[in-house]
Design an enzyme around this catalytic site. Structure first.
Site, PDB file in Angstrom:
ATOM      1  N   GLY A 187       0.825  -1.201   0.000  1.00 10.71           N
ATOM      2  CA  GLY A 187       0.000   0.000   0.000  1.00 10.71           C
ATOM      3  C   GLY A 187       0.858   1.250   0.000  1.00 10.71           C
ATOM      4  N   PRO A 188       0.233   2.381  -0.274  1.00  9.97           N
ATOM      5  CG  PRO A 188      -1.349   4.057  -0.665  1.00  9.97           C
ATOM      6  CD  PRO A 188      -1.192   2.565  -0.594  1.00  9.97           C
ATOM      7  N   GLY A 189       2.163   5.121   1.197  1.00 10.55           N
ATOM      8  CA  GLY A 189       2.391   5.802   2.466  1.00 10.55           C
ATOM      9  C   GLY A 189       3.490   5.200   3.305  1.00 10.55           C
ATOM     10  CB  CYS A 222       5.431  -3.738  -0.344  1.00 13.44           C
ATOM     11  SG  CYS A 222       6.160  -2.210  -0.986  1.00 13.44           S
ATOM     12  CG  LEU A 223       2.494  -0.417   4.327  1.00 13.90           C
ATOM     13  CD1 LEU A 223       3.405   0.783   4.551  1.00 13.90           C
ATOM     14  CD2 LEU A 223       1.066   0.052   4.042  1.00 13.90           C
ATOM     15  CD  GLN A 247       8.188   0.095   3.403  1.00 10.13           C
ATOM     16  OE1 GLN A 247       7.396   0.970   3.751  1.00 10.13           O
ATOM     17  NE2 GLN A 247       8.630  -0.011   2.156  1.00 10.13           N
ATOM     18  CB  SER A 285       9.648   5.711  -2.126  1.00 11.43           C
ATOM     19  OG  SER A 285       8.921   5.780  -3.315  1.00 11.43           O
ATOM     20  CG  LEU A 286       9.123   5.084   2.398  1.00 10.89           C
ATOM     21  CD1 LEU A 286       7.987   5.161   3.415  1.00 10.89           C
ATOM     22  CD2 LEU A 286      10.020   6.314   2.492  1.00 10.89           C
ATOM     23  CG  HIS A 343       5.065  -5.556  -5.133  1.00  7.19           C
ATOM     24  ND1 HIS A 343       3.747  -5.200  -5.031  1.00  7.19           N
ATOM     25  CD2 HIS A 343       5.766  -4.610  -4.448  1.00  7.19           C
ATOM     26  CE1 HIS A 343       3.637  -4.080  -4.328  1.00  7.19           C
ATOM     27  NE2 HIS A 343       4.852  -3.711  -3.962  1.00  7.19           N
ATOM     28  CD  GLU A 361       2.029  -8.212  -5.741  1.00  5.74           C
ATOM     29  OE1 GLU A 361       2.027  -6.971  -5.827  1.00  5.74           O
ATOM     30  OE2 GLU A 361       2.765  -8.822  -4.931  1.00  5.74           O
TER      31      GLU A 361
END
Length: 720
Positions: free
Chosen positions: A62-64, A93-94, A97, A142-143, A185, A187
């Site tokens: 997800g974003p953020g 991913c997220l 993190q 990005s993170l 990712h 997938e």
């Protein structure tokens, strides 16, 4: 003992690849049932009572930032479950993190962002990577996290980015709790070796932990189903079938002519396209790989349907009169198998219609409510020209319609002889500033790609020096200067659209086994002396930026198709270079087939399928993750997009459909309520491009100007 029917809870952080991940889990874990919830749908205290009903949790991307509560919702609490509430969790991913941050990791920005890029992943060969060899994985981030040395979470895989970012954690696992995660990712369509194999290893580890702790899964019950909702890919409630037996279906009256030289523009003029006061629709394949052109022969009683975002009603009109009419289920017709369109709805859907479907608040200051967000007309009489075979199909939904024979007579007669704008470009400085702001949001982890656009306006005299319809003359010029496979001339007051679009959005074949077909274009090289196929392939396939953009839209479309049709989604072509009239383009092809017994957006059910228009259009908005990207663009773009970057096309009475992306197009608004006609008219043109971490602001401005140049010749002007 293995769990025969595992139940997985997938936590979605408003990402645009969630259904790809769900599909990968379905392929990797036999007989699993997947339930999907948003990360803010429950608090952790509300969700806790339901965790015993699930075998495992998957925390999607997800974003953020994992440090922002509004971005991750209850995910931060999943990593701190009490011992008696523990269950296996796999993050992506997220997800990785947030796991790292929960156990003391430092969150950092990458120096060089990795969006849609493939990296070689090195791993320990244990746990998630047991029996896994070489891994080539797609990254969208990005993170990244720097784990605590000797801490509770240990590194299982990494990427060596060299001078760009150094060593970056790509997978991690908790030393004592059943938590594992990957940064890349699994997938993505281009991930190799670290996809299904890693999910299968997670499930093996999850089952081993469950046996060791003697964790029991509580049987499912109605109260849980009522709270959590239906599982992904569950059969819908019983309803009417997609199609009825042929003998009970109304038939389209058709006559076929052999006329290889017949042209869509010629037929349009015979049908009165030059009368600017009357509605008119033509979907025009004026260049390869387009094949079929559709011309509607409209009547004064043709039903026009309009809708503005924010309203709770549709407006129905016949001629200039608003009416009340039941738009319940219409029959699915049968007609000649060699033509894709037998009759049905033709028109345009705006970009903002898709924004509304994502529950994104529109910027009211930019809304003019001039062009309806949905503007369709029901076509009962049509001519379809097949440029490949030379066949011309003359069709009517009206029984015993004498129009068929009249039109045959008209088309077979000998042909008759054919009969200082002000341009306001976008503000260059503001557009470049918006590009920099878009890149900052990308570096912050809010998006992978933002399709930034701007508006150009042209004001010029309304009266044509040669007489007749000025808009039709302009379309003929556009068609000559920039022939395109998905062109259109659509005049449905108050909107007139001229399009020379090169890009199909979505086509759907007829029931009972519909195939969904998409051909996204990302990457263009203009033809010129010396630009051979080899040169074009080197420029397109050899460009990390172009391939990354194409990969992102392919993964995004796979997600959208999985949501509509289920598991059967195939990438038939990835980043193929195709030759068009004036350009070489980087094109991918994605197909999805509807699961037997399920319904989708092509179903000609209530309101002629209009209730599904927003679902179809939402997939057209190319930003990823979609919802967050659209929210950002609402703050960056100065004007509503309206018709631009929406779609135009048709829903056929046979159940099929074909929609194209409204780019390389222009449109005007005409206020027919004015008592004093205005001597001038204003046309709007949209243009823009996909902004990624690799974008150069000056180059993006130049690309937008190049795109404008394909449409401006319709007005006899150019821009420098």
């Amino acid at each position: 003992m293995a769990i025969e029917t595992p139940r997985l809870l997938l936590v979605d952080s408003y990402d645009s690849f969630t259904f790809n991940l769900a599909s990968l889990c379905k392929q990797s874990i036999p007989n699993c049932i997947i339930y999907i919830i948003k990360n803010d749908a429950f608090t952790i205290s509300e969700l806790l009572p339901f965790l015993p009903f699930f075998s495992a949790i998957v925390v999607g991307p997800g974003p953020g930032s994992p440090e922002k509560d509004e971005d991750i919702g209850l995910i931060k609490d999943l990593w701190n479950l009490a011992e008696h509430s523990l269950l296996p969790i796999f993050g992506v991913c997220l997800g990785l993190q947030s796991l790292g941050v929960a156990y003391g990791a430092e969150l950092r920005r990458l120096d060089v962002v990795k969006h849609g890029q493939i990296s070689h992943i090195q791993h320990t060969g244990g746990e998630l990577f047991h029996g896994v060899g070489m891994v080539e994985a797609v990254r969208y981030h990005s993170l990244h996290v720097v784990l605590v040395k000797g801490g509770d979470v240990e590194e299982l895989a990494w990427a060596d980015d060299g001078a760009e970012n150094g060593r970056v954690v790509m997978a991690a696992g908790h030393r004592s709790k059943p938590f594992w995660a990957v940064q890349y990712h699994p997938e993505s369509v281009c991930t190799r070796g670290g996809g299904m194999e890693v999910i299968q290893n997670f499930w093996r580890l999850a089952q081993r932990w469950a046996r060791k702790t003697a964790r029991q899964i509580v049987p499912w019950n109605t109260s849980v189903a009522n709270t959590i909702g239906r599982p992904w890919l569950s059969s819908p409630p019983p309803s009417s079938p997609l199609s009825t037996p042929s003998e009970s279906r109304p038939a389209v009256t058709t006559q076929v002519l052999e006329m290889p030289s017949m042209d869509a523009a010629t037929v349009s003029e015979l049908f009165g396209v030059s009368d600017e006061e009357s509605p008119f629709v033509m979907l025009d394949s004026s260049a390869q790989p387009g094949r079929f052109s559709i011309i509607g022969s409209l009547m004064q009683t043709s039903l026009q349907i309009t809708y503005f975002v924010g309203d709770d009603f549709l407006t129905l009109r016949r001629g200039r009169h608003d009416i009340q009419e039941n738009l319940g289920r219409r029959d699915v017709w049968t007609g000649h198998p060699d033509t894709p369109f037998w009759g049905g709805l033709i028109g345009v859907l705006s970009y903002e219609l898709g924004v509304e479907s994502l529950d994104v608040t529109l910027t009211d200051g930019n809304r003019k409510r001039q062009h309806p967000d949905l503007n369709l007309i029901f076509v009962e009489r049509s001519v379809v020209i097949d440029s490949l075979t030379g066949h011309v199909f003359i069709q009517s939904l009206i029984p015993d319609d004498p129009w068929i024979s009249d039109t045959v007579s008209i088309l077979t007669k000998p042909a008759s002889p054919k009969l200082a704008p002000v341009v306001r470009l976008p503000d260059r400085c503001r557009y470049i500033a918006c590009i920099h702001e878009a890149k900052e949001r990308i570096f912050a982890g809010d998006s992978y790609e933002l399709c930034l656009t701007a508006r150009t306006s042209i004001t010029l005299p309304k009266v044509s020096a040669t007489g007749g319809s000025t808009s039709w003359r302009r379309y003929q010029t556009l068609r000559c200067k920039n022939p395109a496979p998905y062109s259109a001339y659509i005049r449905l007051h108050p909107t007139t659209l001229l399009s020379s679009s090169p890009e199909r959005f979505l086509s759907t074949s007829r029931p009972p086994h519909p195939v969904f077909h998409l051909r996204p274009i990302k990457g263009t090289v203009r033809k010129a002396p010396g630009i051979t196929r080899a040169v074009a392939e080197a420029a397109l396939i050899g460009s990390p930026k172009e391939v990354a953009e194409n990969l992102m839209i392919v993964d995004l479309i796979r997600h959208d198709l999985h949501a509509v049709v289920g598991e059967d989604v195939q990438v038939k072509q990835f980043c193929g270079v195709e030759e068009y009239e004036t350009v070489w383009q980087l094109v991918s092809v994605i197909e999805g087939r509807l699961e037997p017994g399920t319904h989708a957006a092509s179903d000609p059910d209530s309101q002629l399928g209009l209730a599904n228009a927003q679902k179809q259009l939402a997939a057209c908005m190319t930003g990823a993750p979609k919802k967050r990207s659209v929210e950002i663009l609402q703050t960056l773009e100065e004007h509503e997009r309206s018709i631009y970057s929406g779609v135009f096309g048709y829903w056929c009475v046979g159940g099929g459909s074909d929609w194209s992306v409204t780019i390389r197009s222009c449109f005007k608004f005409e206020d027919r309520s004015d008592t004093v006609p205005c001597p001038t008219e204003t046309w709007d043109l949209g243009a823009g491009g996909a902004i990624t971490a690799l974008s150069d602001a000056e180059a993006e401005w130049d690309e937008m100007i190049v795109k404008l140049k394909s449409t401006l010749p319709a007005f006899g002007v150019s821009c420098t």
